[in-house]
Enzyme design. Structure first.
Site, PDB file in Angstrom:
ATOM      1  N   GLU A 179      40.216  57.216 109.754  1.00 55.42           N
ATOM      2  CA  GLU A 179      39.645  57.685 111.009  1.00 55.42           C
ATOM      3  C   GLU A 179      40.293  56.941 112.183  1.00 55.42           C
ATOM      4  O   GLU A 179      40.442  55.727 112.134  1.00 55.42           O
ATOM      5  CB  GLU A 179      38.148  57.363 110.948  1.00 55.42           C
ATOM      6  CG  GLU A 179      37.326  58.056 111.972  1.00 55.42           C
ATOM      7  CD  GLU A 179      35.849  57.694 111.813  1.00 55.42           C
ATOM      8  OE1 GLU A 179      35.236  58.064 110.792  1.00 55.42           O
ATOM      9  OE2 GLU A 179      35.336  57.042 112.720  1.00 55.42           O
TER      10      GLU A 179
ATOM     11  N   CYS B 223      31.552  53.887 114.162  1.00 57.74           N
ATOM     12  CA  CYS B 223      32.747  53.597 113.379  1.00 57.74           C
ATOM     13  C   CYS B 223      32.594  54.046 111.926  1.00 57.74           C
ATOM     14  O   CYS B 223      31.624  53.705 111.259  1.00 57.74           O
ATOM     15  CB  CYS B 223      32.985  52.078 113.442  1.00 57.74           C
ATOM     16  SG  CYS B 223      34.016  51.424 112.145  1.00 57.74           S
TER      17      CYS B 223
HETATM   18  S1  SF4 Z   1      31.498  46.410 110.953  1.00 55.58           S
HETATM   19 FE1  SF4 Z   1      31.560  45.352 108.963  1.00 55.58          FE
HETATM   20  S2  SF4 Z   1      31.550  46.998 107.413  1.00 55.58           S
HETATM   21 FE2  SF4 Z   1      32.072  47.922 109.397  1.00 55.58          FE
HETATM   22  S3  SF4 Z   1      34.317  47.966 109.422  1.00 55.58           S
HETATM   23 FE3  SF4 Z   1      33.673  46.079 110.491  1.00 55.58          FE
HETATM   24  S4  SF4 Z   1      33.637  44.514 108.884  1.00 55.58           S
HETATM   25 FE4  SF4 Z   1      33.693  46.486 107.848  1.00 55.58          FE
END
Ligand code: SF4
Length: 353
Positions: A92, A336
């Protein structure tokens, strides 16, 4: 035998290859310009190279652009891309245009092994690191897209799926290409790397001596709250992380941005303010407050805007400079990893029918 993508080569590696086949050094600059500034997607289009050289490159390397599997455009212009990496793997990437800048949010891994309890990217686990070519491929595609909107790409943030510092060597190789005048020629201060707090890698990053911006995904106000939300805290606890940030600031003379998620009744309490005030004593920093963007797998809720504002004002009164990050792309699975996760879940459901 499958050949490597030419975008896996640093400028020095490409120069070495060209020297090994008897080419002049200036060819390195020409090839880099074709790929990273003019955005060509085939060796044949590198028109100032001789036919022989184009043929050699064709034989030795590949130059495949990412295929768009899905694209979602938000009302606010934020555009999410799901690129096909082959097989079932997708990544993504997000284009975020605003009135002052055009940013691309880049993924560094397929999936994520850190499993933060609010993030869709960690839900399917980690699959693999992305190569330098796969990282650069995302940026080049978004650069093309941004031109279509007449908005040149100005900023790059490594905040997509994956922990960037966990894929350190490919990340650094990509950053050097982005920053190089012969590469994408984007200034170091326009590049941000975000980490969930992998302490040894933060130290390694400081030793690189670049002017890149560092963002720490803090999301908790002490050890207990961070343990609940971010399993990485069990290995690299809150206090140690804050001590490492102090070291980083001293060593690099650079500020850090702290990302802080606001989850109703979890991270925006009075206790949180007290603890943050204590933790940030003597640190000049900026805190980015991000209201939780809901993911159906988690029970958390976003606070009301009034609470967000109150929290921000409280932080400011306690000497912590804070800004509220405007939510972008809410109507298109803005958080995200959400688009990728939904797609994987969809495929799994279909396959198990
Ligand atoms: S917030 Fe945590 S789980 Fe999400 S991409 Fe970043 S490190 Fe990985």
């Amino acid at each position: 035998m499958s050949s490597t993508d030419i975008r896996n080569l640093s400028i020095q590696e490409l120069a070495q290859y060209l020297q090994s086949i008897g080419e002049k050094p200036f060819r390195t600059r020409q090839i880099f310009e074709w790929i990273y500034q003019k955005g060509v997607e085939s060796f044949d289009n590198m028109r100032n190279l001789s036919k022989d050289l184009r043929h050699s490159l064709e034989k030795e390397f590949t130059l495949r652009s990412h295929q768009v599997y899905k694209k979602e455009i938000s009302k606010d212009g934020t555009t999410k891309f799901l690129f096909n990496l082959g097989g079932r793997q997708k990544i993504e990437t997000v284009l975020i245009p605003t009135s002052t800048r055009t940013t691309v949010c880049v993924s560094t891994q397929a999936g994520c092994k850190f499993g933060c309890k609010f993030c869709a990217s960690g839900l399917g686990g980690w699959v693999r690191d992305l190569s330098c070519a796969e990282i650069m491929g995302q940026i080049l595609k978004i650069k093309q897209e941004a031109q279509r909107y007449k908005k040149p790409l100005s900023h790059i943030v490594f905040m997509g799926t994956g922990e960037p510092l966990d894929n350190f060597s490919n990340l650094m190789k990509a950053i050097r290409i982005i920053n190089d005048q012969k590469g994408m020629n984007i200034g170091a201060r326009r590049i941000t790397v975000s980490t969930c707090g992998v302490i040894p890698k933060i130290r390694q990053f400081a030793r690189e001596g670049l002017q890149i911006e560092l963002a720490i995904s803090l999301h908790g106000y002490d050890n207990g709250s961070r343990n609940v939300l971010m399993p990485v805290n069990k290995k690299y606890p809150f206090d140690e992380l804050m001590a490492t940030c102090r070291e980083y600031i001293q060593q690099t003379k650079r500020q850090i941005t702290f990302e802080y998620i606001l989850i109703k009744d979890v991270t925006c309490s009075e206790k949180a303010i007290k603890c943050l005030k204590q933790a940030f004593k003597g640190i000049i920093c900026k805190m980015n407050l991000i209201s939780y963007n809901s993911v159906s797998e988690f029970d958390y809720k976003a606070p009301f805007y009034k609470e967000v504002l109150e929290f921000k004002n409280n932080l400011e009164e306690n000497g912590i400079h804070a800004t509220i990050r405007r939510p972008r792309g809410k109507d298109i699975n803005g958080a995200c990893g959400q688009l990728r996760h939904l797609q994987l879940r969809h495929c799994t459901t279909i396959n198990s029918r």
